[in-house]
Design an enzyme around this catalytic site. Structure first.
Site, PDB file in Angstrom:
ATOM      1  N   LYS A   2       0.791  -1.230   0.000  1.00 36.73           N
ATOM      2  CA  LYS A   2       0.000   0.000   0.000  1.00 36.73           C
ATOM      3  C   LYS A   2       0.819   1.273   0.000  1.00 36.73           C
ATOM      4  O   LYS A   2       0.359   2.307  -0.464  1.00 36.73           O
ATOM      5  CB  LYS A   2      -0.912   0.038   1.243  1.00 36.73           C
ATOM      6  CG  LYS A   2      -2.055  -0.957   1.204  1.00 36.73           C
ATOM      7  CD  LYS A   2      -3.026  -0.640   2.329  1.00 36.73           C
ATOM      8  CE  LYS A   2      -4.148  -1.646   2.410  1.00 36.73           C
ATOM      9  NZ  LYS A   2      -4.948  -1.453   3.620  1.00 36.73           N
ATOM     10  N   LYS A  47     -13.482  -4.361   0.234  1.00 37.11           N
ATOM     11  CA  LYS A  47     -13.907  -3.051  -0.245  1.00 37.11           C
ATOM     12  C   LYS A  47     -12.786  -2.337  -1.001  1.00 37.11           C
ATOM     13  O   LYS A  47     -13.030  -1.598  -1.934  1.00 37.11           O
ATOM     14  CB  LYS A  47     -14.350  -2.204   0.946  1.00 37.11           C
ATOM     15  CG  LYS A  47     -15.396  -1.212   0.543  1.00 37.11           C
ATOM     16  CD  LYS A  47     -15.731  -0.284   1.682  1.00 37.11           C
ATOM     17  CE  LYS A  47     -16.321   0.988   1.112  1.00 37.11           C
ATOM     18  NZ  LYS A  47     -16.373   2.056   2.070  1.00 37.11           N
ATOM     19  N   LYS A  95     -10.048 -12.119  -2.519  1.00 34.18           N
ATOM     20  CA  LYS A  95     -10.984 -11.999  -1.406  1.00 34.18           C
ATOM     21  C   LYS A  95     -11.970 -10.852  -1.640  1.00 34.18           C
ATOM     22  O   LYS A  95     -11.587  -9.826  -2.184  1.00 34.18           O
ATOM     23  CB  LYS A  95     -10.132 -11.697  -0.159  1.00 34.18           C
ATOM     24  CG  LYS A  95     -10.788 -11.982   1.159  1.00 34.18           C
ATOM     25  CD  LYS A  95      -9.776 -11.831   2.285  1.00 34.18           C
ATOM     26  CE  LYS A  95     -10.188 -10.731   3.235  1.00 34.18           C
ATOM     27  NZ  LYS A  95      -9.462 -10.699   4.498  1.00 34.18           N
TER      28      LYS A  95
END
Ligand code: TRP
Length: 340
Positions: A116, A200, A197
Site C-alpha cells: 500500500k 472493499k 478476497k
C-alpha cells in the site's frame, strides 16, 4: 473444583461504511461463536481508519454504523464487550511503548505496507506504524486468541514477537497471543474476480455483496457472478474458483456441506438462483435488526459505553504494568501531594 479460566479473545474491525458478506461470514460469524465460550472483546478500530484519507463526518457515522452491524450480526453485549478503540486512550499510549520495542526492519517487512505505501513519500507515518497500534490493541488486553484472516497473520506474528521481546527485556508483562482460525464461516471471494478476497479496497462494486443489498441487487450480482465455461458443478476452489465460491456462500447460508450441495446441481443457473435466494433469507433478519437499531441509536451508544468501561478497566491495568516495567514513574508517585 475450580473452573478452568476462560481464554480471552480480542479482534478488531475498521469502521467502513458498507459492511459486506466477507466481513459477516469471514469474521463476524466466528466472533459470534467465540462470545459463547470465551471472554470476548471486539474493537471498532477508528484510529486505524485515520491512516488513510477519510472525511471526519464519514468516520463518525461509519463508527456507529459498524456498531449496529456487529449487533445485527449477532454479537450480544451481555456476552462480549463491543467498544471503540479511540475511546480507550491506553491503546495509543501502549503503542508508544511498543514502538520503542519494535524495529524498523520488522515494520519494513510487513507486506501490507509494502503493497500500500512503500516508496510513496506522501504516505502517512501512521500507515507504517499501523501494525504496532494493532499489537497494542491485542497486548493491552492480554488476549490469548485473536481471530484474524489470512491477510492479518503477519501483523499478528509481529504482535507475538513484540510481546516476547518486551517480556524478555522487562520481565513477564504480556500474554503472547495465538491466531484463532475460525471453525465456522467462509473465505468469501469477489463475485467478479473469484481468485481474490471480497474486499472493499480491491473489488469492483459488482463483485461485492453488501449486507444492505436488496433482494433484487443480490439476485443481479449473483446471476452475473463469474463462473467458467465447462458447465459442471463441483467444489474445487483451485480450478473452479467462481463456482466454488457460490457453493461456499450457499453452504454458509443454508448450513449444508459444499460437496453434497454440488451433487444437487447440473448447471449454473439453478445454483445461482438458489444461492441468491438463500443469501436474501440470510440477510433478512440482519436487515430487520439494523432498522430497529437505527430507530434506537441511544441503545447502540449505551452498548459502546458499557464496552468502553470494561475495556478501559482491563487495558489500564496492563498498561500501568508495562509502563512501570520499562522504568517510567507511576502517574501518582506520592499520595496526597497536590491533591485537592
Ligand atoms: N488490522 C485489522 C484489519 O484490517 C484490524 C485490526 C486492528 C485488528 N486491530 C486489531 C484485528 C486487533 C485483530 C486484532 O482487519
Amino acid at each position: 473444583m475450580s473452573k478452568a479460566k476462560k481464554s480471552r479473545v480480542l479482534s478488531g474491525v475498521q469502521p467502513t461504511g458498507d459492511v459486506h458478506l466477507g466481513n459477516y461470514l469471514g469474521a463476524f460469524s466466528s466472533w459470534v461463536q467465540a462470545q459463547d465460550t470465551t471472554e470476548s472483546l471486539f474493537c471498532i478500530v477508528d484510529l486505524h481508519a485515520l491512516t488513510v484519507e477519510i472525511d471526519p463526518g464519514e468516520l463518525r457515522s461509519n463508527t456507529i454504523e459498524m456498531a449496529k452491524y456487529l449487533l445485527a450480526c449477532g454479537l450480544d453485549p451481555e456476552k462480549c464487550a463491543i467498544f471503540v478503540q479511540s475511546q480507550v486512550p491506553e491503546h495509543t499510549y501502549l503503542t508508544w511503548l511498543l514502538e520503542c520495542t519494535a524495529t524498523m526492519g520488522e515494520l519494513n517487512r510487513m507486506t501490507q505496507f509494502k503493497d500500500k505505501g512503500r516508496g510513496n513519500d506522501s504516505v502517512k507515518v501512521g500507515l507504517f506504524t499501523y501494525p504496532v497500534l494493532m499489537a497494542a490493541d491485542i497486548l493491552a488486553y492480554n488476549a490469548d486468541l485473536v481471530p484474524v484472516g489470512e491477510d492479518q497473520k503477519q501483523h499478528l506474528e509481529l504482535a507475538r514477537n513484540i510481546a516476547i521481546r518486551f517480556n524478555s527485556r522487562y520481565g513477564e508483562t504480556f500474554v503472547v497471543p495465538d491466531p484463532l482460525i475460525p471453525k465456522v464461516g467462509a473465505r468469501v471471494m469477489d463475485l467478479q474476480t473469484p481468485t481474490s478476497k471480497m474486499s472493499k479496497s480491491t473489488s469492483s462494486p459488482q463483485g461485492i455483496l453488501y449486507l444492505s443489498d436488496t433482494p433484487e441487487q443480490i439476485d443481479k450480482k449473483v446471476r452475473r457472478a463469474v463462473t467458467d465455461n465447462d458447465a459442471e458443478v463441483f467444489y474445487d476452489p483451485h480450478n473452479k474458483p467462481g463456482v466454488s465460491n457460490l457453493l461456499e456462500l450457499l453452504g454458509c447460508a443454508t448450513g449444508e456441506n459444499v460437496d453434497e450441495l454440488a451433487t444437487k446441481y447440473t448447471s449454473y443457473g439453478p445454483l445461482k438462483a438458489d444461492t441468491a435466494e438463500a443469501l436474501t433469507e440470510l440477510l433478512r433478519p440482519v436487515q430487520a435488526r439494523i432498522k430497529e437499531l437505527s430507530d434506537n441509536e441511544s441503545y447502540v451508544l449505551e452498548v459502546l459505553e458499557r464496552g468502553r468501561v470494561r475495556a478501559s478497566e482491563l487495558a489500564r491495568a496492563t498498561v500501568d504494568r508495562a509502563s512501570q516495567a520499562v522504568g517510567l514513574l507511576p502517574a501518582k508517585t506520592i499520595q496526597g501531594i497536590g491533591g485537592h
